[in-house]
Design an enzyme around this catalytic site. Structure first.
Site, PDB file in Angstrom:
ATOM      1  CG  HIS A 123       2.637   2.618   9.237  1.00 39.71           C
ATOM      2  ND1 HIS A 123       1.559   2.187   8.515  1.00 39.71           N
ATOM      3  CD2 HIS A 123       2.229   3.744   9.864  1.00 39.71           C
ATOM      4  CE1 HIS A 123       0.531   3.001   8.692  1.00 39.71           C
ATOM      5  NE2 HIS A 123       0.922   3.964   9.508  1.00 39.71           N
ATOM      6  CG  ASP A 124       2.378  -0.700   6.329  1.00 41.87           C
ATOM      7  OD1 ASP A 124       2.811  -1.862   6.366  1.00 41.87           O
ATOM      8  OD2 ASP A 124       1.706  -0.205   7.260  1.00 41.87           O
ATOM      9  N   GLY A 141       1.778   7.026   6.230  1.00 43.16           N
ATOM     10  CA  GLY A 141       1.725   5.582   6.050  1.00 43.16           C
ATOM     11  C   GLY A 141       1.241   5.164   4.679  1.00 43.16           C
TER      12      GLY A 141
END
Length: 262
Positions: A123-124, A141
């Site tokens: 994520h991200d 992340g």
């Protein structure tokens, strides 16, 4: 552009946005918030879910899982996105997750990348253009990876780390700190082993650029004075774009330390 072909065993939500010339192979699943650009090719058994955009010409191989919720306990179902660029090759068992509220709500992948089997984009993450993740390479992340970087097989990058453009991460390396552009790191707890000279040669950098980077490397990571003083001296002696890129990267450091030579 050839016509769009969807295999009868594929499950494609009617709300999904499907471009021209898309191929969706057997047993694929495409969710309602997915956009597939022109010429995207899902080979078979591919799952694309979430608020996910896949750019034109990208090819995704069997058993890849693209756009599912992140493996982050703070995620509460916010409408985050995954944006994948054009002409990427995403091989078997690759996983890419949408973003989170704590990371800008988006995971972003550039153009022309190769994600080998079982590599992972968390994520991200922000991944640049022409990046290669070899088999089982893993991004935690919020990782940022610059253009033309290469991550060797079984390498792992800690959350929030930045990998500079044209950097090379050796296989089975654990990267806990920011890696300068053009850097070469290796080791189970990765250290900066020098410059990615092979990559510089392959990318057509001039001898002058390579020599400037070598001299700058020695100056930045020397032992006299503070890091700020050494960087200022390097900047004065070598006002070239490639050296400037390294200095800008170091000065823009985020939450992680800078990967250093042993």
């Amino acid at each position: 552009m050839s016509e769009t072909v969807i295999h009868p065993t594929a499950v494609v939500d009617p709300a999904a946005q499907i471009g021209a010339g898309v191929k969706i192979g057997p047993f694929c699943v495409v969710g309602p918030h997915v956009t597939l650009g022109d010429g995207v090719d899902l080979k078979s058994h591919v799952v694309v879910e979430g608020r996910t955009q896949v750019g034109a010409g990208t090819v995704i191989y069997p058993f890849a899982s693209i756009g599912h919720a992140p493996q982050d306990l703070k995620f509460k179902g916010e409408p985050a996105e995954l944006i994948v660029g054009r002409n990427n090759r995403i091989r078997e068992h690759v996983t890419m997750h949408i973003g989170t509220e704590g990371g800008g709500m988006v995971t972003r992948v550039g153009d022309g990348c190769l994600f080998m089997a079982s590599s992972h984009v968390a994520h991200d993450c922000i991944v640049g253009d022409n990046v290669i993740l070899a088999n089982n390479a893993t991004l935690g992340g919020h990782v940022e990876v610059g253009d033309n970087a290469i991550l060797g097989g079984l390498s792992a990058v800690h959350q929030w780390v930045r990998i500079g453009a044209h950097a090379m991460i050796g296989g089975m390396s654990g990267v806990e700190s920011d890696v300068i552009p053009y850097g070469l790191v290796k080791g189970d707890r990765a250290f900066l082993a020098g410059l990615n000279l092979v990559g510089l040669t392959r990318r057509g950098f001039t001898r002058e650029d390579v020599n400037a980077l070598r001299t700058a490397f020695d100056g930045i990571f020397g032992h006299e004075g503070t890091l700020a003083d050494r960087m200022a001296a390097v900047e004065s002696a070598h006002p070239t774009p490639v050296v400037g890129e390294v200095l800008t990267f170091i000065r823009g450091r985020g939450g992680r330390a800078l990967c250093q030579p042993r």
